[in-house]
Design an enzyme around this catalytic site. Structure first.
Site, PDB file in Angstrom:
ATOM      1  N   ASN A 294       0.694  -1.199  -0.040  1.00 29.91           N
ATOM      2  CA  ASN A 294      -0.021   0.032   0.032  1.00 29.91           C
ATOM      3  C   ASN A 294       0.807   1.195  -0.099  1.00 29.91           C
ATOM      4  O   ASN A 294       1.972   1.406   0.503  1.00 29.91           O
ATOM      5  CB  ASN A 294      -1.028  -0.074   1.131  1.00 29.91           C
ATOM      6  CG  ASN A 294      -0.180  -0.078   2.594  1.00 29.91           C
ATOM      7  OD1 ASN A 294       0.600  -0.813   2.714  1.00 29.91           O
ATOM      8  ND2 ASN A 294      -1.175   0.292   3.551  1.00 29.91           N
ATOM      9  N   ILE A 295       0.521   2.228  -0.916  1.00 28.94           N
ATOM     10  CA  ILE A 295       0.907   3.613  -0.866  1.00 28.94           C
ATOM     11  C   ILE A 295       0.170   4.566  -0.409  1.00 28.94           C
ATOM     12  O   ILE A 295      -0.834   4.848  -1.238  1.00 28.94           O
ATOM     13  CB  ILE A 295       1.818   3.742  -2.341  1.00 28.94           C
ATOM     14  CG1 ILE A 295       2.402   2.574  -2.879  1.00 28.94           C
ATOM     15  CG2 ILE A 295       2.450   5.101  -2.418  1.00 28.94           C
ATOM     16  CD1 ILE A 295       2.577   2.297  -4.297  1.00 28.94           C
ATOM     17  N   GLU A 296       0.431   5.229   0.722  1.00 28.36           N
ATOM     18  CA  GLU A 296      -0.527   6.184   1.146  1.00 28.36           C
ATOM     19  C   GLU A 296      -0.394   7.546   0.901  1.00 28.36           C
ATOM     20  O   GLU A 296       1.019   7.698   0.202  1.00 28.36           O
ATOM     21  CB  GLU A 296      -0.627   6.052   2.530  1.00 28.36           C
ATOM     22  CG  GLU A 296      -1.299   4.678   3.133  1.00 28.36           C
ATOM     23  CD  GLU A 296      -1.562   4.550   4.512  1.00 28.36           C
ATOM     24  OE1 GLU A 296      -0.772   5.574   5.252  1.00 28.36           O
ATOM     25  OE2 GLU A 296      -2.184   3.661   5.017  1.00 28.36           O
TER      26      GLU A 296
ATOM     27  N   CYS B  48      -4.053   0.754  -2.365  1.00 23.82           N
ATOM     28  CA  CYS B  48      -3.801  -0.540  -2.026  1.00 23.82           C
ATOM     29  C   CYS B  48      -2.912  -1.625  -2.514  1.00 23.82           C
ATOM     30  O   CYS B  48      -2.512  -1.356  -3.696  1.00 23.82           O
ATOM     31  CB  CYS B  48      -5.282  -1.266  -2.039  1.00 23.82           C
ATOM     32  SG  CYS B  48      -6.672  -0.482  -1.067  1.00 23.82           S
TER      33      CYS B  48
ATOM     34  N   GLU C  16      -2.821  -4.569  -3.186  1.00 23.82           N
ATOM     35  CA  GLU C  16      -3.427  -5.419  -4.420  1.00 23.82           C
ATOM     36  C   GLU C  16      -3.510  -4.760  -5.703  1.00 23.82           C
ATOM     37  O   GLU C  16      -2.998  -5.252  -6.634  1.00 23.82           O
ATOM     38  CB  GLU C  16      -4.885  -5.834  -3.897  1.00 23.82           C
ATOM     39  CG  GLU C  16      -5.027  -6.573  -2.674  1.00 23.82           C
ATOM     40  CD  GLU C  16      -5.490  -6.020  -1.605  1.00 23.82           C
ATOM     41  OE1 GLU C  16      -4.660  -4.669  -1.256  1.00 23.82           O
ATOM     42  OE2 GLU C  16      -6.461  -6.160  -0.948  1.00 23.82           O
TER      43      GLU C  16
ATOM     44  N   CYS D 234     -10.381  -4.540  -0.426  1.00 16.62           N
ATOM     45  CA  CYS D 234     -11.464  -3.703  -0.551  1.00 16.62           C
ATOM     46  C   CYS D 234     -12.308  -3.983  -1.743  1.00 16.62           C
ATOM     47  O   CYS D 234     -12.011  -4.578  -2.821  1.00 16.62           O
ATOM     48  CB  CYS D 234     -10.857  -2.275  -0.126  1.00 16.62           C
ATOM     49  SG  CYS D 234     -10.367  -1.503  -2.023  1.00 16.62           S
TER      50      CYS D 234
ATOM     51  N   CYS E 228     -10.451  -3.022  -5.195  1.00 17.20           N
ATOM     52  CA  CYS E 228      -9.659  -3.914  -5.471  1.00 17.20           C
ATOM     53  C   CYS E 228     -10.454  -5.124  -6.041  1.00 17.20           C
ATOM     54  O   CYS E 228      -9.676  -5.900  -6.964  1.00 17.20           O
ATOM     55  CB  CYS E 228      -8.698  -4.345  -4.152  1.00 17.20           C
ATOM     56  SG  CYS E 228      -7.494  -3.111  -4.082  1.00 17.20           S
TER      57      CYS E 228
HETATM   58  N1  THU Z   1      -5.393  -1.414   2.482  1.00 14.23           N
HETATM   59  C1  THU Z   1      -4.783  -2.351   1.337  1.00 14.23           C
HETATM   60  O1  THU Z   1      -3.522  -1.877   0.881  1.00 14.23           O
HETATM   61  N2  THU Z   1      -5.322  -3.298   1.042  1.00 14.23           N
HETATM   62  C2  THU Z   1      -6.432  -3.819   1.524  1.00 14.23           C
HETATM   63  O2  THU Z   1      -7.172  -4.773   1.182  1.00 14.23           O
HETATM   64  C3  THU Z   1      -7.043  -3.013   2.645  1.00 14.23           C
HETATM   65  C4  THU Z   1      -6.623  -1.491   2.928  1.00 14.23           C
HETATM   66  C5  THU Z   1      -4.430  -0.108   2.704  1.00 14.23           C
HETATM   67  C6  THU Z   1      -5.003   1.046   2.397  1.00 14.23           C
HETATM   68  C7  THU Z   1      -4.418   1.969   3.309  1.00 14.23           C
HETATM   69  O3  THU Z   1      -3.194   2.334   3.288  1.00 14.23           O
HETATM   70  C8  THU Z   1      -4.655   0.988   4.676  1.00 14.23           C
HETATM   71  O4  THU Z   1      -4.599  -0.240   4.272  1.00 14.23           O
HETATM   72  C9  THU Z   1      -5.501   1.299   5.602  1.00 14.23           C
HETATM   73  O5  THU Z   1      -6.836   1.350   5.064  1.00 14.23           O
END
Ligand code: THU
Length: 124
Positions: free
Chosen positions: A42-44, A53, A55, A86, A89
């Site tokens: 994940n890259i915020e 996300c 995925e 989510c 994804c």
């Molecule tokens: N996130 C994912 O990377 N994949 C998921 O299946 C659920 C959520 C990440 C997004 C965000 O960076 C962090 O988790 C919290 O929501």
């Protein structure tokens, strides 16, 4: 490539997560139908909606590497509970394999699903 091996690669990919806001690290590893593996984390973003996300990062890496036939995806997280992909994804998975196998890290190893179980009546 076994399912356990794919999950282990997803766990490693989690280490690169850029998650300074949620502190929730996620890693994913996608296996193509021809046996290649692509990873993602994940890259915020400070503008939270810009977050990607794990995925979708992994799937984007596969597609940009020239692979659109995807077989299976494994997902691991820093959380104690099983993490499920989510909705966005799930829809992105649906684009590349309507029967994709999804492995979600769990307390005992992993839970296994098919995409129709997690995304009934996806949009095509
Ligand atoms: N996130 C994912 O990377 N994949 C998921 O299946 C659920 C959520 C990440 C997004 C965000 O960076 C962090 O988790 C919290 O929501």
């Amino acid at each position: 490539m076994t399912k356990t091996e794919l999950l282990e690669i997803a766990k490693c990919a989690k280490e690169n997560a850029y998650a300074p806001y949620s502190k929730f690290q996620v890693g994913a590893a996608v296996l193509t139908k021809t046996g290649e593996v692509f990873t993602g984390c994940n890259i915020e973003n400070s503008s939270y909606g810009g977050t990607i996300c794990a995925e979708r990062t992994a799937i984007g890496n596969a597609v940009s590497g020239g692979h659109v036939d995807l077989e299976m995806i494994a997902i691991a997280s820093s959380g104690e509970q099983t993490v499920y992909p989510c909705g966005i994804c799930r829809q992105v998975m649906n684009e590349f394999n309507q029967n994709m196998i999804i492995l979600c890290e769990s307390e005992t190893g992993f839970e296994e699903y098919t995409l129709p179980e997690l995304l009934p009546k996806g949009f095509n």
